[in-house]
Design a protein around this motif. Structure first.
Motif, PDB file in Angstrom:
ATOM      1  N   ARG A   1      -8.949   4.066   7.021  1.00 25.78           N
ATOM      2  CA  ARG A   1      -8.383   2.982   6.289  1.00 25.78           C
ATOM      3  C   ARG A   1      -9.264   2.121   5.817  1.00 25.78           C
ATOM      4  O   ARG A   1      -8.728   0.979   5.102  1.00 25.78           O
TER       5      ARG A   1
ATOM      6  N   TYR B   1       1.952   4.773   0.651  1.00 23.51           N
ATOM      7  CA  TYR B   1       1.715   5.699   1.790  1.00 23.51           C
ATOM      8  C   TYR B   1       0.796   6.819   1.700  1.00 23.51           C
ATOM      9  O   TYR B   1      -0.020   6.973   2.661  1.00 23.51           O
ATOM     10  N   GLU B   2       0.522   7.249   0.346  1.00 24.79           N
ATOM     11  CA  GLU B   2      -0.406   8.072  -0.132  1.00 24.79           C
ATOM     12  C   GLU B   2      -1.766   7.511   0.451  1.00 24.79           C
ATOM     13  O   GLU B   2      -2.875   8.086   0.674  1.00 24.79           O
ATOM     14  N   LYS B   3      -1.945   6.318   0.493  1.00 29.82           N
ATOM     15  CA  LYS B   3      -3.339   5.612   0.790  1.00 29.82           C
ATOM     16  C   LYS B   3      -3.363   5.531   2.354  1.00 29.82           C
ATOM     17  O   LYS B   3      -4.594   5.178   2.697  1.00 29.82           O
ATOM     18  N   LEU B   4      -2.400   5.784   2.999  1.00 25.02           N
ATOM     19  CA  LEU B   4      -2.342   5.329   4.403  1.00 25.02           C
ATOM     20  C   LEU B   4      -2.603   6.604   5.143  1.00 25.02           C
ATOM     21  O   LEU B   4      -3.313   6.444   6.475  1.00 25.02           O
ATOM     22  N   CYS B   5      -2.128   7.592   4.771  1.00 24.58           N
ATOM     23  CA  CYS B   5      -2.304   8.860   5.742  1.00 24.58           C
ATOM     24  C   CYS B   5      -3.435   9.737   5.161  1.00 24.58           C
ATOM     25  O   CYS B   5      -3.583  10.169   4.025  1.00 24.58           O
ATOM     26  N   PRO B   6      -4.128  10.095   6.061  1.00 28.44           N
ATOM     27  CA  PRO B   6      -5.546  10.751   5.784  1.00 28.44           C
ATOM     28  C   PRO B   6      -5.066  12.278   5.406  1.00 28.44           C
ATOM     29  O   PRO B   6      -5.975  12.896   4.786  1.00 28.44           O
ATOM     30  N   GLY B   7      -3.755  12.844   5.609  1.00 25.99           N
ATOM     31  CA  GLY B   7      -3.411  14.157   5.255  1.00 25.99           C
ATOM     32  C   GLY B   7      -4.081  15.284   6.158  1.00 25.99           C
ATOM     33  O   GLY B   7      -4.531  15.181   7.041  1.00 25.99           O
ATOM     34  N   ALA B   8      -3.508  16.545   5.719  1.00 23.68           N
ATOM     35  CA  ALA B   8      -3.761  17.671   6.774  1.00 23.68           C
ATOM     36  C   ALA B   8      -5.158  17.961   6.702  1.00 23.68           C
ATOM     37  O   ALA B   8      -5.815  18.597   7.691  1.00 23.68           O
ATOM     38  N   ALA B   9      -5.896  18.175   5.754  1.00 28.29           N
ATOM     39  CA  ALA B   9      -7.091  18.510   5.430  1.00 28.29           C
ATOM     40  C   ALA B   9      -8.089  17.602   6.418  1.00 28.29           C
ATOM     41  O   ALA B   9      -8.913  18.111   7.093  1.00 28.29           O
ATOM     42  N   ALA B  10      -7.853  16.218   6.271  1.00 31.45           N
ATOM     43  CA  ALA B  10      -8.579  15.410   7.126  1.00 31.45           C
ATOM     44  C   ALA B  10      -8.325  15.871   8.505  1.00 31.45           C
ATOM     45  O   ALA B  10      -9.334  15.733   9.675  1.00 31.45           O
ATOM     46  N   LEU B  11      -7.207  15.975   9.012  1.00 29.39           N
ATOM     47  CA  LEU B  11      -6.794  16.226  10.574  1.00 29.39           C
ATOM     48  C   LEU B  11      -7.664  17.374  10.816  1.00 29.39           C
ATOM     49  O   LEU B  11      -8.129  17.436  12.083  1.00 29.39           O
ATOM     50  N   GLU B  12      -7.483  18.538  10.068  1.00 27.82           N
ATOM     51  CA  GLU B  12      -8.218  19.853  10.411  1.00 27.82           C
ATOM     52  C   GLU B  12      -9.806  19.389  10.788  1.00 27.82           C
ATOM     53  O   GLU B  12     -10.505  19.832  11.788  1.00 27.82           O
TER      54      GLU B  12
ATOM     55  N   TRP C   1      -0.340  19.024  10.502  1.00 26.51           N
ATOM     56  CA  TRP C   1       0.176  18.023   9.659  1.00 26.51           C
ATOM     57  C   TRP C   1       0.663  18.587   8.406  1.00 26.51           C
ATOM     58  O   TRP C   1       0.065  19.482   7.478  1.00 26.51           O
TER      59      TRP C   1
ATOM     60  N   LEU D   1       0.950  -1.092   0.051  1.00 16.83           N
ATOM     61  CA  LEU D   1      -0.081  -0.045  -0.255  1.00 16.83           C
ATOM     62  C   LEU D   1       0.794   1.307  -0.070  1.00 16.83           C
ATOM     63  O   LEU D   1       1.728   1.371   1.048  1.00 16.83           O
TER      64      LEU D   1
ATOM     65  N   ASP E   1       1.592  18.058   4.677  1.00 14.24           N
ATOM     66  CA  ASP E   1       1.234  17.049   3.558  1.00 14.24           C
ATOM     67  C   ASP E   1       2.426  16.546   2.817  1.00 14.24           C
ATOM     68  O   ASP E   1       2.608  15.616   2.098  1.00 14.24           O
TER      69      ASP E   1
ATOM     70  N   TYR F   1      -1.124   8.590  10.968  1.00 11.84           N
ATOM     71  CA  TYR F   1      -0.432   9.214   9.786  1.00 11.84           C
ATOM     72  C   TYR F   1       0.603   8.823   9.731  1.00 11.84           C
ATOM     73  O   TYR F   1       1.251   9.250   8.494  1.00 11.84           O
TER      74      TYR F   1
ATOM     75  N   LEU G   1     -11.250  16.572  11.290  1.00 13.65           N
ATOM     76  CA  LEU G   1     -11.280  15.508  12.585  1.00 13.65           C
ATOM     77  C   LEU G   1     -11.292  16.402  13.926  1.00 13.65           C
ATOM     78  O   LEU G   1     -12.012  15.845  14.750  1.00 13.65           O
ATOM     79  N   GLN G   2     -10.252  17.456  14.060  1.00 10.92           N
ATOM     80  CA  GLN G   2     -10.247  18.206  15.200  1.00 10.92           C
ATOM     81  C   GLN G   2     -11.570  18.955  15.745  1.00 10.92           C
ATOM     82  O   GLN G   2     -11.423  19.195  16.901  1.00 10.92           O
TER      83      GLN G   2
END
Ligand SMILES: Cc1ncc(C[n+]2csc(CCOP(=O)(O)OP(=O)(O)O)c2C)c(N)n1
Ligand code: SF4
Ligand SMILES: [Mg+2]
Lengths: 351, 624
Positions: free
Chosen positions: B270, A333-344, B416, A331, B418, B241, A346-347
């Motif tokens: 995931r 890494y791009e598929k594994l990391c939700p990224g900055a926008a998702a983190l924003e 984060w 897999l 990117d 992450y 989520l918070q």
């Protein structure tokens, strides 16, 4: 374990498998076990079985614990990565490795001490998870590497080299496997390559955990008179309950199966195990029947061998976990990391 | 409620009108809620904490809970402090005493001039009165029995009712509370209604009978860019992450919620949208020996894998940790420390695993450790753990603890980048293999003394045999002294090299500092608060918080540059001090300890007292 490399001269007459590889391509470094040790014969059977199955060496992962038996992954398929873990801890290592990369064929080698004492819990749980691997117990009734103490597989009354009898009931890996719901159970004898090779080949195609208990005499500490794990005793008492053919391409033989009352089991990859000679009333897919058959025969002192039980219907760890049908390590890494926008986003839940 | 229906059984407020009381403290006080566990108090207490957070006020909540499912005492402490000093208070302006078992002790803990709120359904034992505090009775049980039918609901709603009373007397913003309840019970109309009703019961009663307290809340704007999160959730998020795909664990407090959170995040992030498959696997192992074995097996195969555990689990993992160290296999271990030894106090906090982790396993072993101080660092360091484990091909421990892991903390929003890409360390690919004549596992070390590895399944020419037995720099078995030493000496150099890669210590210098204060992890806030307190009594101190092991040059320099350093940590045996003495050039005599290890989070008071009481001693020693 000292490893002595072998000369790599290939005899021109050596046959080649589908990958164009000879048996020599599946060997490892020179064994340093005692001359005549049963474990070396198992190594030879493995080399043969893997070569016949034409597995690409690099797609195999060899795993083991600690003991004379656990040294043997060094002695076959040197083109495969190997992992000589800690005493009794091979099943977790294999579980993690398999979890990460399900594309490899896992061949685990253990001893009766490694599997039935210190690592018993792990073995039970690898069975429960139906981890897809071949799990060979090179069973000699003693701890070879620590010089001959009884192991948990020693039979009641079996005598040590000093003539002291073992008094505690053995743990029988076959009975254990049956009671825990193991999905492939076989027993064989290191001295019976004819039987062992097809068993190993079938085991490699099994959908989940293939438990192969191989009686493998320790010439140095447990091959004397009075031992129930000696060459003499095993040879005299072993009875093949089942005779099997392993048929790589089921379609080729469809015409002949179903005759002579033979039981055929289609393996997960489409190959087939054909039970030729089966005792009346024996059904290798019926756990209870197998259990009572073994009880009855073993109470007479027989050592029942062959592929004893198969169930191809049970999903393995990955199927149970709903993972992709390729290695998780593939897999990106791009598929594994939700990224900055998702983190924003989520918070907002943590406000 | 009909007027006068519940007459307060006792309102003893000897000096509400005294001039001292009239001075109103805004956003600077602490209160404690004493409950019985399993009665649903957690949600009421959490509600209060979250409401204060949303009012924009710096706040902390510490859950001091028992190792038990139902019936034992549990406390929740909330401290608000406009200056951001939110370490544990130790000194309570208000105690809400809801637990008969601990009444006596709870009454004692109210500071002089403070308040006690209790359930006045039953009369208060006259022995438990104190003349120097005000006692507020609210007939919580009576009100709830009358207004709710189900026995369980009556118990649960008592908590919401006292929350309502606190809303009134502390000036918690009712709109914020309503909004929180709306969010929490969205789609659960009946529950929302019960909660509203219970809240009102407490609120109306308190409004009717009590004046607002002389310490109270007022909206601020300190939390605009903050979140309220516990360390275990942040740790799990960091693992997601970082790209971890294999997680193996065995349940143990206080680490369990790491894996609970990881599972939740994996369900969310995931699940492959196209195939519906899980792009990760979580293995609930049979024990911690297996859990670490699984991590090592998966990492050997090239996955990012981790386990979360606590002290007892680390003890069990020791043998395989040595294998991973010696055979050079990455592994990430999240150790959420609790009170040891043995089962110890599983729901209490401590920093007792430092030495165990630093030197885990038999033989000469040394590991990389990271020490987060709060959930924000848990997130950041979790990611870092994987980079370090793969870069240095070795186990990496992140040492969090129960206080950080299980309590909600107000921390800056997580960020984060990117452009981050995992550091996979030195792994030879199939293409690179084409370029080299021969691959030898433990040879060709780089400037950090790391040798390249290959992954199974790539190429048969790159195969090698991983072993925990003696091996040469080519990976072959050996029992020859020089060959063995060559490899373990490189491992020692490799460990040293990691000092430049672990997070730098945090240093705060103060003009005129006479002493240094060194601390670690969750002691951070308390120690920093203490620096101001110490300054007020004439002791100026520089501050250093270690954030990683091996220690680097800046730690060495700090220790060198101060005549004395007080090492503040939460264990009996001064483990950080021992590690510093052992692993830096620090002179043992220059290090002194402040040790707090009873199981509750550190307070600035502990630090001030601990240092002040030793100052005279130290000065005498210096001047002798
Ligand atoms: C934790 C631990 N305890 C003990 C040992 C010592 N030890 C090495 S091999 C072995 C027994 C091996 O017996 P078995 O698995 O039956 O293998 P065999 O040598 O008989 O093939 C023991 C006890 C060890 N290596 N590790
Ligand atoms: S001691 Fe026994 S088990 Fe070990 S190598 Fe010799 S014969 Fe084999
Ligand atoms: Mg043995």
């Amino acid at each position: 374990m000292p490893s002595i490399s072998k000369p790599t001269v290939i005899h021109p007459s050596l046959r080649r498998n589908e990958l164009g590889l000879t048996v020599r391509d599946y060997e490892g470094s020179m064994s340093t076990l005692c001359a005549g040790c049963g474990h070396d014969s198992i190594t030879a059977a493995l080399v043969r079985a893997i070569w016949e199955s034409a597995l690409p060496p690099h797609m195999i992962a060899k795993v083991s614990g600690i003991g004379c038996s656990s040294k043997t992954p060094a002695y076959f398929v040197s083109g495969a990565h190997g992992f000589n873990a800690a005493h009794g801890r091979m099943p977790p290592i294999a579980t993690g490795a398999n979890a990460a990369n399900r594309e490899l064929t896992y061949i685990g080698i253990s001893g009766d001490g490694d599997s039935l004492s210190i690592g018993l819990g792990h073995l039970c749980h690898a069975i429960r998870r139906n981890l897809k691997m071949v799990y060979v117990i090179e069973n000699n009734g003693v701890y070879g590497l620590t010089k001959g103490q009884f192991s948990a597989s020693a039979d009641v009354g079996s005598k040590s080299k000093r003539k002291e009898p073992n008094r505690m009931a053995p743990i029988d890996p076959v009975a254990l496997g049956l009671s825990l719901g193991a999905t492939f159970i076989a027993r064989s004898f290191s001295g019976d390559k004819e039987q062992l090779v097809p068993i190993l080949k079938a085991a490699m195609t099994h959908r989940g955990f293939a438990l192969v208990d191989v009686l493998s005499p320790c010439v140095t500490f447990n091959d004397h008179e009075g031992s129930t794990k000696s060459y003499m005793h095993v040879r005299n008492q072993a009875r093949a309950a089942t005779e099997t053919d392993f048929i790589p391409e089921a379609s080729e033989i469809l015409a002949t199966i179903g005759q002579n009352g033979a039981v055929n089991v289609t393996m997960h990859d489409g190959s087939m195990v054909s039970f030729k000679g089966v005792p009346p009333d024996y059904d290798p897919t019926d756990r209870e029947k197998v259990f009572s058959f073994l009880q009855e025969r073993q109470s007479k002192g027989e050592i029942v061998t062959g592929i004893l039980y198969i169930d191809e219907t049970v999903p393995d760890l990955h199927e149970l976990s709903g993972t992709p049908n390729f290695a998780l390590t593939k897999l990106p890494y791009e598929k594994l990391c939700p990224g900055a926008a998702a983190l924003e986003e989520l918070q907002e839940e943590y406000r | 409620m009909q007027e006068g229906q519940y007459l307060p059984q006792s309102i003893v407020d000897p000096d509400v009108t005294s001039p001292e009381r009239k001075e109103i403290r805004i956003n600077d006080f602490a209160f404690k809620l004493a409950n019985v566990n399993g009665t649903g108090s957690a949600s009421a207490n959490g509600l209060l904490m979250q409401a204060i957070f949303r009012m924009g006020i710096p706040v902390s909540g510490k859950n001091l809970f028992p190792s038990n499912i139902q019936g034992l005492p549990t406390w929740y402490e909330i401290r608000v402090n406009k200056a951001g000093n939110t370490a544990r208070a130790l000194d309570y302006d208000l105690v809400v005493a809801m637990n008969g078992q601990t009444y006596e002790r709870d009454v004692r803990e109210v500071r002089a001039g403070g308040y006690l709120l209790y359930d006045s359904t039953w009369p208060l034992d006259p022995h438990l009165r104190r003349e120097d505090i005000a006692i507020l009775g609210v007939p919580l049980a009576a009100m709830c029995n009358e207004n709710f039918r189900e026995p369980r609901e009556r118990v649960l709603m008592k908590n919401i009712a006292y929350a309502g009373a606190l809303v009134a007397i502390l000036h918690i913003d009712m709109d914020v509370v309503e909004e929180l309840l709306d969010e929490k019970f969205a789609g659960k109309k009946a529950l929302r209604e019960s909660n509203r009703k219970a809240l009102r019961l407490g609120l109306d009663y308190a409004k009717e009978y009590f004046a607002p307290l002389p310490f109270r809340l007022e909206k601020m704007d300190a939390n605009r860019d903050k979140i309220l999160i516990d360390g275990n959730t942040a740790t799990a998020l960091g693992c997601v992450y970082a790209g971890a795909t294999v997680a193996a664990w065995y349940p143990i407090t206080p680490s369990t919620s790491v894996m609970d959170a990881f599972k939740e995040f994996c369900d969310k992030y995931r699940q492959d949208p196209e195939t519906g498959r899980n792009n990760c696997i979580i293995l609930q192992a049979e024990d911690e020996l297996a859990a670490i074995g699984m991590v090592i097996g998966a990492s050997w195969n090239g996955a990012r894998a981790f386990t979360s555990t606590s002290g007892p689990g680390i003890s069990l993992m020791n043998e395989l940790l040595g294998l991973a160290y010696y055979a050079e296999i990455p592994a990430v271990i999240m150790d959420i420390q609790r009170v040891g030894p043995s089962t110890g106090m599983p729901t209490r906090t401590q920093q007792g695993d430092l030495l165990e982790c630093a030197y885990a396993s038999h033989g000469d072993t040394k590991h990389i450790l990271l020490f987060p101080a709060n959930p924000a660092e848990c997130f950041e360091f979790a990611v870092k753990s994987f980079d370090l484990a793969e870069r240095f091909q070795t186990p990496v421990f992140m040492l969090s603890d129960l206080d950080i892991g299980m309590n909600d903390w107000v921390v800056p929003r997580l960020r984060w980048d990117d452009s981050y890409r995992p550091d996979r360390g030195r792994v030879v690919s199939a293409e690179e293999l084409e370029q080299i004549s021969q691959f030898l596992r433990y040879s060709n070390e780089d400037e950090n003394h790391v040798a390249a590895r290959t992954l199974p399944g790539v190429d048969s020419r790159a195969a090698y045999f991983t072993r925990g037995s003696g091996h040469t720099k080519t990976g072959a078995y050996t029992e020859i002294p020089e060959e063995y030493q060559e490899v373990v000496d490189r491992l020692a150099r490799k460990h040293k090299a990691a000092a430049k890669f672990v997070p730098e210590p945090l240093i705060v210098k103060r003009p005129g500092a006479q002493i240094g204060v060194v601390t670690i992890g969750g002691c951070d806030l308390a120690v920093r608060e203490a620096l101001d307190g110490l300054a007020r009594i004439g002791i100026e101190a520089d501050f250093l918080r270690v954030r990683g092991f091996p220690f680097g040059e800046s730690v060495e320099a700090f220790l060198r540059d101060h005549d004395v350093c007080f090492v503040v940590e939460q264990n009996r045996d001064a483990q950080l001090k021992v590690l510093l003495t052992n692993e830096t050039g620090a002179v043992k005599e220059k290090l002194r300890s402040v040790l707090v290890y009873g199981g509750f989070p550190l307070s600035a008071k502990h630090v001030i007292e601990g240092i002040a009481s030793q100052m005279g001693e130290w000065k005498n020693a210096v001047h002798q």
